[in-house]
Motif scaffolding. Structure first.
Motif, short mmCIF file in Angstrom:
data_model
loop_
_atom_site.label_atom_id
_atom_site.label_comp_id
_atom_site.label_asym_id
_atom_site.label_seq_id
_atom_site.Cartn_x
_atom_site.Cartn_y
_atom_site.Cartn_z
N ASP A 486 0.81 -1.21 0.00
CA ASP A 486 0.00 0.00 0.00
C ASP A 486 0.85 1.26 0.00
O ASP A 486 1.93 1.30 0.58
CB ASP A 486 -0.91 0.02 1.23
N CYS A 491 -2.18 0.99 -4.63
CA CYS A 491 -1.52 -0.30 -4.43
C CYS A 491 -0.50 -0.49 -5.55
O CYS A 491 -0.84 -0.32 -6.73
CB CYS A 491 -2.53 -1.44 -4.46
N LEU A 548 -7.31 0.62 -2.89
CA LEU A 548 -7.36 -0.03 -1.58
C LEU A 548 -8.42 0.53 -0.63
O LEU A 548 -8.28 0.41 0.58
CB LEU A 548 -5.98 0.04 -0.91
N GLY A 562 -2.52 -4.14 1.41
CA GLY A 562 -2.31 -4.36 -0.02
C GLY A 562 -1.29 -5.44 -0.32
O GLY A 562 -0.94 -5.66 -1.48
#
Length: 586
Positions: A486, A491, A548, A562
């Motif tokens: 992340d 992501c 995300l 992520g």
């Protein structure tokens, strides 16, 4: 820290660096700072530091960490008391300037910037939440100045993850701001080392190869940085794990967002990056070039808290989808009087049942109900937990709710907004143990870069996939490594392979359209996808913009970091050339 410092005579190090900050830490500690109930620094740093201090003192090892979170001055006081209690002559300094909410509010009021979210492209004035805290990502030159002035330990708040390494190398080698290639290599070295064991085999798709080396004692990376900027990565002697081209490629692809890599002190240009195996557990970094830093730096804004609650049911065996529809219908009916106060409500089936499962656990999935609201009372047990539990006697066959209801009670979560602030608006300062304060000026020479990274939807080395010979349907991950993670609500995910002919196939297989239309499947939500190739790493990298659900601090996804995006994509079936499979699977 103790294992590294204690073994100095056999495995010497000059500076211990540590990164305690993540966006999860930033938001939680911001909330702690604002409510004033607890000290808002990272206490695990003190746990790590205390047993290491006698060896840090004995071997005169420098220390630079960003564990101050939202209470750096208080952490400085705590470290000083710890050092004094042990009777050690160590000077402790701290860095300020990362707290920037007043500057941001003033600039917004004057209309100087829309403060666009770099993940969602939303303007701050349109954000539906009230900021309560903002932290800018500082560079490493404050750390360098503190060391130059005699500090032994430097504690920081939100300096960038790589800044402790940049600051240490800048001080050690007496570099100048104009030494951009050297700074860029130190910058990348910082990111190769700041995620603890990730460069040594943690979170690595070749993990099965590490079992004979010891899964239980994976070590820590050590970066050796020459005056020229040349970098070699190794690890602490006697530890498990592995430093290899593959483990470093994994960590590198997780950190970046494209070929331009920004820091307050330098921009690293990564088009030609590669890693070279030097000897066992020694890998050299190649091809990194430096460019001027941007005039801005990243700032993370934490909003006043909202609240989240969740309920879980277990479903087993046949007709999972229908069972989910049934209990969702029943729960929605009972939630109806309260649902208008929810800002989010979703029903999720996590997992699937294999054909002819060999045991009951294998045939069981998790049905998750998750809700968010602006006020805790809107998720009170009578308004969420009770309606989620009450269908127990009229639900699907085998209906079994999870009886641990602690997650069904409202808890604080924090919305997070990522934007840019001019470096000139930041008051970056060094506070020495003597009480002296030194200002750190922003860079005089900067460069404005395009908002989006260079992207290529398809490879420029086009070949027909049929030229790679006969294929068999198999998971992508049988021959392809991958790593994801992340960056706010973005992501990033990188794929790489072992051999040049496999890379030619990967380049042609992994187009942007293939990622959007097939690999991501139902996970693709229509966001921008940026794609770039790293020839020297045999890698194709994607940045999935706003993928995300608002980021780790408030996401409704179980993949809140992520990191499992890559694992999902690796299990997707593609046509793999038989000759590649003949070489063996990863």
């Amino acid at each position: 820290m103790t294992s590294l410092a204690k073994n100095h005579e056999k495995d010497p190090i000059d500076v211990l660096v540590g990164d305690w900050m993540s966006e999860a830490n930033m938001t939680v500690r911001a909330g702690t700072k604002v409510n004033g109930q607890l000290d808002a620094y990272e206490p695990t740093f003190l746990e790590a530091l205390e047993p290491a201090l006698p060896y840090i003192y004995k071997y005169r090892i420098k220390v630079a960490v960003n564990a101050g979170a939202a209470d750096t001055q208080k952490l400085h006081t705590a470290v000083k008391k710890m050092v004094q209690a042990l009777g050690l002559d160590l000077s402790v300094a701290w860095i300020s300037g990362d707290e920037v909410l007043p500057q941001l509010v003033d600039a917004q009021r004057r209309g100087e910037s829309p403060f666009e979210d770099i993940c969602t492209e939303e303007n701050l004035e349109d954000w539906q939440f009230e900021p309560m805290y903002a932290q800018a990502y500082l560079g490493g030159l404050g750390i360098a100045k503190a060391f130059e002035m005699g500090a032994d330990i430097v504690v920081c708040g939100r300096v960038s993850d790589a800044s402790p390494v940049i600051g240490a190398a800048y001080w050690w080698h007496k570099w100048q701001r104009s030494d951009l290639d050297q700074l860029a290599n130190a910058f990348v070295a910082g990111h190769l080392s700041e995620c603890s064991s990730y460069s040594v085999g943690g979170n690595y798709t070749g993990f099965k190869d590490l079992e004979p080396l010891g899964w239980e004692k994976i070590g820590y990376p050590i970066v050796e940085i020459a005056h020229s900027g040349h970098v070699v990565v190794t690890k602490n002697k006697g530890s498990g794990g592995l430093v290899s081209v593959n483990t470093l490629t994994s960590q590198f692809l997780y950190e970046i967002q494209g070929p331009w890599y920004f820091n307050s002190d330098v921009t690293a240009i990564l088009d030609d990056i590669s890693f070279e195996h030097v000897s066992a557990d020694r890998v050299a970094l190649r091809g990194v070039r430096g460019a001027l830093p941007p005039p801005t730096t990243k700032v993370g804004i934490t909003a006043k808290p909202i609240y989240q609650a969740e309920m879980h049911w277990f479903m087993t065996g046949l007709d999972i989808s229908a069972k989910g529809r049934m209990v969702e219908t029943q729960i929605r009916t009972l939630l109806a009087p309260y649902i208008s106060k929810f800002t989010h409500l979703s029903f999720q089936i996590i997992g699937s049942v294999p054909e002819n499962p060999s045991n009951q656990n294998a045939a069981t999935v998790d049905f998750r109900v998750i809700a968010q609201a602006r006020k805790a009372e809107d998720l009170a047990p009578a308004k969420f937990a009770r309606p989620c539990l009450d269908p127990i006697m009229c639900a699907y066959p085998g209906a079994t709710p999870h009886l641990d209801l602690r997650q069904a009670f409202p808890k604080e979560i924090f919305e997070y907004y990522v934007t840019l602030i001019p470096q000139s608006a930041i008051h970056h300062r060094v506070h020495l143990g003597s009480g002296e304060t030194i200002d750190v000026t922003p860079p005089l020479k900067t460069k404005v870069y395009s908002k989006n990274q260079p992207t290529h939807n398809d490879t420029t080395s086009a070949m027909g996939l049929e030229t790679f010979g006969a294929t068999v349907a198999a998971p992508l991950g049988t021959i392809v490594h991958a790593r994801s993670g992340d960056k706010g609500s973005d992501c990033n995910v990188g794929f790489w392979v072992r051999y040049p002919d496999e890379y030619a196939w990967l380049q042609n297989l992994l187009s942007t359209s293939f990622m959007q239309d097939y690999l991501l499947g139902e996970e693709y939500k229509g966001g921008r996808v940026e794609r770039f190739e790293f020839k020297g790493l045999k890698a194709v990298h994607f940045l999935l913009k706003d993928h995300l659900d608002r980021g780790v601090s408030c996401t409704s996804s179980v993949d809140f970091l992520g990191k499992n995006c890559a694992e999902f994509l690796r299990c997707r079936t593609v046509d793999v050339p038989l000759r590649f499979l003949a070489r063996g699977r990863i």
